[in-house]
Design a protein around this motif. Structure first.
Motif, PDB file in Angstrom:
ATOM      1  N   ALA A 191       6.377   0.052   0.686  1.00 59.56           N
ATOM      2  CA  ALA A 191       5.177  -0.448   0.018  1.00 59.56           C
ATOM      3  C   ALA A 191       3.998  -0.483   0.974  1.00 59.56           C
ATOM      4  N   ALA A 192       4.251  -0.852   2.221  1.00 64.58           N
ATOM      5  CA  ALA A 192       3.179  -0.916   3.213  1.00 64.58           C
ATOM      6  C   ALA A 192       2.546   0.446   3.419  1.00 64.58           C
ATOM      7  N   ALA A 193       3.374   1.473   3.564  1.00 64.73           N
ATOM      8  CA  ALA A 193       2.852   2.830   3.758  1.00 64.73           C
ATOM      9  C   ALA A 193       2.081   3.297   2.529  1.00 64.73           C
ATOM     10  N   ALA A 194       2.538   2.918   1.346  1.00 59.77           N
ATOM     11  CA  ALA A 194       1.860   3.319   0.118  1.00 59.77           C
ATOM     12  C   ALA A 194       0.484   2.666   0.017  1.00 59.77           C
ATOM     13  N   VAL A 195       0.394   1.384   0.374  1.00 61.40           N
ATOM     14  CA  VAL A 195      -0.904   0.701   0.357  1.00 61.40           C
ATOM     15  C   VAL A 195      -1.850   1.343   1.358  1.00 61.40           C
TER      16      VAL A 195
ATOM     17  N   GLU B 129      -7.364   0.200  -1.338  1.00 64.36           N
ATOM     18  CA  GLU B 129      -7.298  -0.980  -2.205  1.00 64.36           C
ATOM     19  C   GLU B 129      -6.459  -0.645  -3.437  1.00 64.36           C
ATOM     20  N   ALA B 130      -5.450  -1.463  -3.681  1.00 62.82           N
ATOM     21  CA  ALA B 130      -4.434  -1.075  -4.657  1.00 62.82           C
ATOM     22  C   ALA B 130      -4.023  -2.219  -5.556  1.00 62.82           C
ATOM     23  N   SER B 131      -3.473  -1.834  -6.706  1.00 60.29           N
ATOM     24  CA  SER B 131      -2.723  -2.754  -7.551  1.00 60.29           C
ATOM     25  C   SER B 131      -1.258  -2.483  -7.262  1.00 60.29           C
ATOM     26  N   VAL B 132      -0.580  -3.469  -6.692  1.00 61.36           N
ATOM     27  CA  VAL B 132       0.852  -3.336  -6.392  1.00 61.36           C
ATOM     28  C   VAL B 132       1.596  -4.085  -7.494  1.00 61.36           C
TER      29      VAL B 132
ATOM     30  N   VAL C 108       5.345  -0.204  -7.762  1.00 60.12           N
ATOM     31  CA  VAL C 108       4.471   0.959  -7.858  1.00 60.12           C
ATOM     32  C   VAL C 108       3.125   0.550  -7.283  1.00 60.12           C
ATOM     33  N   VAL C 109       2.625   1.350  -6.350  1.00 59.92           N
ATOM     34  CA  VAL C 109       1.345   1.086  -5.694  1.00 59.92           C
ATOM     35  C   VAL C 109       0.320   2.052  -6.284  1.00 59.92           C
ATOM     36  N   LYS C 110      -0.774   1.494  -6.854  1.00 62.65           N
ATOM     37  CA  LYS C 110      -1.742   2.305  -7.594  1.00 62.65           C
ATOM     38  C   LYS C 110      -3.145   2.106  -7.039  1.00 62.65           C
ATOM     39  N   ALA C 111      -3.840   3.190  -6.814  1.00 64.71           N
ATOM     40  CA  ALA C 111      -5.223   3.129  -6.331  1.00 64.71           C
ATOM     41  C   ALA C 111      -6.118   2.510  -7.402  1.00 64.71           C
ATOM     42  N   LEU C 112      -6.863   1.481  -7.029  1.00 67.33           N
ATOM     43  CA  LEU C 112      -7.682   0.767  -8.008  1.00 67.33           C
ATOM     44  C   LEU C 112      -8.876   1.575  -8.505  1.00 67.33           C
ATOM     45  N   ASP C 113      -9.274   2.589  -7.740  1.00 66.73           N
ATOM     46  CA  ASP C 113     -10.438   3.387  -8.148  1.00 66.73           C
ATOM     47  C   ASP C 113     -10.058   4.623  -8.956  1.00 66.73           C
ATOM     48  N   ALA C 114      -8.771   4.833  -9.225  1.00 65.54           N
ATOM     49  CA  ALA C 114      -8.327   6.071  -9.866  1.00 65.54           C
ATOM     50  C   ALA C 114      -8.330   5.957 -11.380  1.00 65.54           C
TER      51      ALA C 114
ATOM     52  N   THR D 214      -2.182   9.015  -6.462  1.00 66.56           N
ATOM     53  CA  THR D 214      -2.823   7.721  -6.690  1.00 66.56           C
ATOM     54  C   THR D 214      -1.860   6.677  -7.242  1.00 66.56           C
ATOM     55  N   TRP D 215      -0.694   7.095  -7.695  1.00 64.20           N
ATOM     56  CA  TRP D 215       0.395   6.178  -8.050  1.00 64.20           C
ATOM     57  C   TRP D 215       1.590   6.537  -7.179  1.00 64.20           C
TER      58      TRP D 215
END
Length: 508
Positions: free
Chosen positions: A196-200, A205-208, A353-359, A369-370
């Motif tokens: 998760a750390a690497a994904a963030v 800035e992400a929604s985890v 799931v780590v998701k880019a907030l701007d995507a 982005t996910w």
């Protein structure tokens, strides 16, 4: 068009690693298919017949014993008509009707054609003709912009209809395809990450969010009319009335929601994945209730949100979903991502799931982005048999039959089959095992080379699930080859008991 022409193209596509060559071959094929056969042809190429569920399994196909035709004569429409017959069979005598339809079709097909048809019916066509390649082929065959074709397929949720529109309609017709409440769209997909750390760190800035071991659902609401679709866009509304009731009570009139569903046990822990899927496959009433968790919102009360950034969609979703919102945090801190991942695992879920907030929501795409993060288990298992490859792997031994050691004799001793995999095999490994396994062959059938149980291979899996197909009652999930282990003996293989301990609630 003759089915043989499509089968030849499939073999050509499977035999080349070049994406451009695949696109060229498929585009040439599509340009020659009669328009009324296009939807069926797309279904064949993706091993997803346009008729949906056909009530045909591997046992029914394996039980057939017919003499195949010597000369190709089947047309695409002939096969499609038989699939219509299979799909329509119901009630008393339907099993016999399906068996007769399969026998008739098998007798009209050549050996090569029947092998192809069987793989389509079982969803086991491995040619590299994935949807992304087909979309590019449709664009090339039609002369339309690839972006327009892709978006039309995403928003219509129907690759066959998109091909027909691209090849027979105008550019304006294709561009006019939009988001419609009540018509499912292809779901956005996630790539795979290690932590998760690497994904963030990768997305910023992400929604985890929690990753559940449940079933993907897409729910559409127009007033009191609510429809529930699966990941494959099958309509299961009548089988999940509890989900319909929950969405009908949300504070909105028009919605397109993306999420997951599963059932919880008495302790609030997730039940096995198969329990959820059983609800989708049975018409009978069930005492097992499903609960939804929604993680995205594509439309709300007349406003399409597909192209809005996730931070906007998530805010709108939070206002609508209430207690049915997927748990998560918004953060740019890798440590916070790891903390939520540990929390999800402790509660019995798959990961995050780590998701880019701007995507935006890229329907039908697996992008960067996910990123899904799940723990990976590795086990040393024994190779019991190997299947000949097809397509690009024609002439090689490919799909491995995997066995775990029965330490206690509970399942008859020796090694117990727990699954198959061809994933993770490089060309080098394929060449090696094609030369090696015949040297330890014990018997050969039309479908596999059976070998002495002396070769260990390290297999990565995402977990296991209960299975009545294998004698140990357990099957591997998402198995892939990491490496052969010539340094280990068969008596060092991992046990069926260890694999069964991974089942929810243990081996009981």
């Amino acid at each position: 068009m003759l089915l043989a022409r499509l089968v030849d193209t499939v073999h050509s596509v499977g035999a080349t690693p070049s994406r451009l060559a695949k696109i060229d071959a498929l585009a040439s094929l599509l340009a020659q298919i009669d328009p009324d056969e296009l939807p069926a042809a797309i279904g064949f190429l993706t091993a997803s017949p346009r008729q949906g569920r056909l009530g045909v399994g591997w046992r029914g196909i394996a039980a057939l014993d017919v003499e195949h035709a010597s000369v190709p004569s089947l047309r695409l429409g002939d096969v499609d008509a038989v699939l219509d017959r299979l799909a329509a069979a119901s009630g008393t005598g339907s099993q016999a009707e399906r068996a007769q339809a399969l026998r008739d079709l098998a007798a009209r097909a050549t050996t090569v054609e029947w092998d192809f048809i069987a793989r389509v019916l079982l969803g086991e066509l491995r040619t590299g003709a994935l949807e992304g390649v087909l979309l590019d082929a449709i664009a090339k065959a039609s002369g339309r912009r690839a972006e327009t074709v892709r978006r039309a397929a995403m928003l219509s949720g129907d690759l066959g209809a998109t091909a027909l529109l691209a090849l027979t309609g105008s550019a304006d017709d294709l561009a006019a395809v939009g988001l419609v409440v009540g018509r499912p769209v292809l779901p956005m997909l996630a790539s795979t990450g290690t932590t998760a750390a690497a994904a963030v760190e990768a997305v910023g800035e992400a929604s985890v969010e929690y990753k559940l071991d449940g079933a993907r659902i897409q729910v559409h609401r127009a007033g009191d009319d609510v429809r529930v679709f699966t990941r494959s866009l099958a309509d299961v509304t009548h089988r999940v009335p509890e989900l319909v009731g929950i969405v009908r009570a949300l504070p909105a009139k028009a919605l397109i929601l993306d999420g997951e569903t599963l059932s919880l046990d008495e302790d609030g822990k997730p039940r096995p994945f198969q329990d959820t899927m059983a609800r989708f496959g049975a018409d009978a009433a069930s005492d097992l209730l499903l609960r939804p968790w929604f993680f995205d919102l594509l439309h709300r009360d007349g406003r399409d949100l597909l192209d809005e950034p996730l931070r906007v969609r998530r805010a709108e979703l939070t206002a609508v979903a209430g207690e049915w919102l997927m748990p998560g945090v918004q953060t740019a801190d890798p440590a916070a991502g790891e903390e939520l991942s540990a929390q999800a695992l402790a509660e019995g879920h798959e990961g995050v799931v780590v998701k880019a907030l701007d995507a935006p929501y890229a329907a039908g795409r697996r992008g960067a982005t996910w990123i899904k993060v799940k723990p990976v288990h590795t086990y040393d298992l024994v190779v019991l048999a190997v299947e000949p490859g097809s397509g690009r792997r024609q002439g090689w031994l490919s799909n491995l039959h995997l066995g775990a050691r029965d330490e206690t004799g509970e399942f008859g001793g020796g090694f117990v089959m727990v699954g198959k995999t061809f994933k993770g095999l490089t060309d080098e490994l394929l060449r090696w095992q094609t030369a090696y396994f015949p040297t330890i062959q014990t018997r050969r059938t039309s479908s596999a080379v059976h070998v002495e149980p002396v070769t260990l291979v390290e297999i990565a899996i995402d977990g296991v699930q209960r299975s009545s197909r294998y004698p140990g009652g357990v099957a591997l999930r998402f198995a892939r080859v990491k490496a052969y282990r010539p340094d280990k003996r068969p008596d060092e293989a991992d046990t069926i008991q260890a694999l069964r301990a991974l089942l929810p609630g243990g081996a009981s």
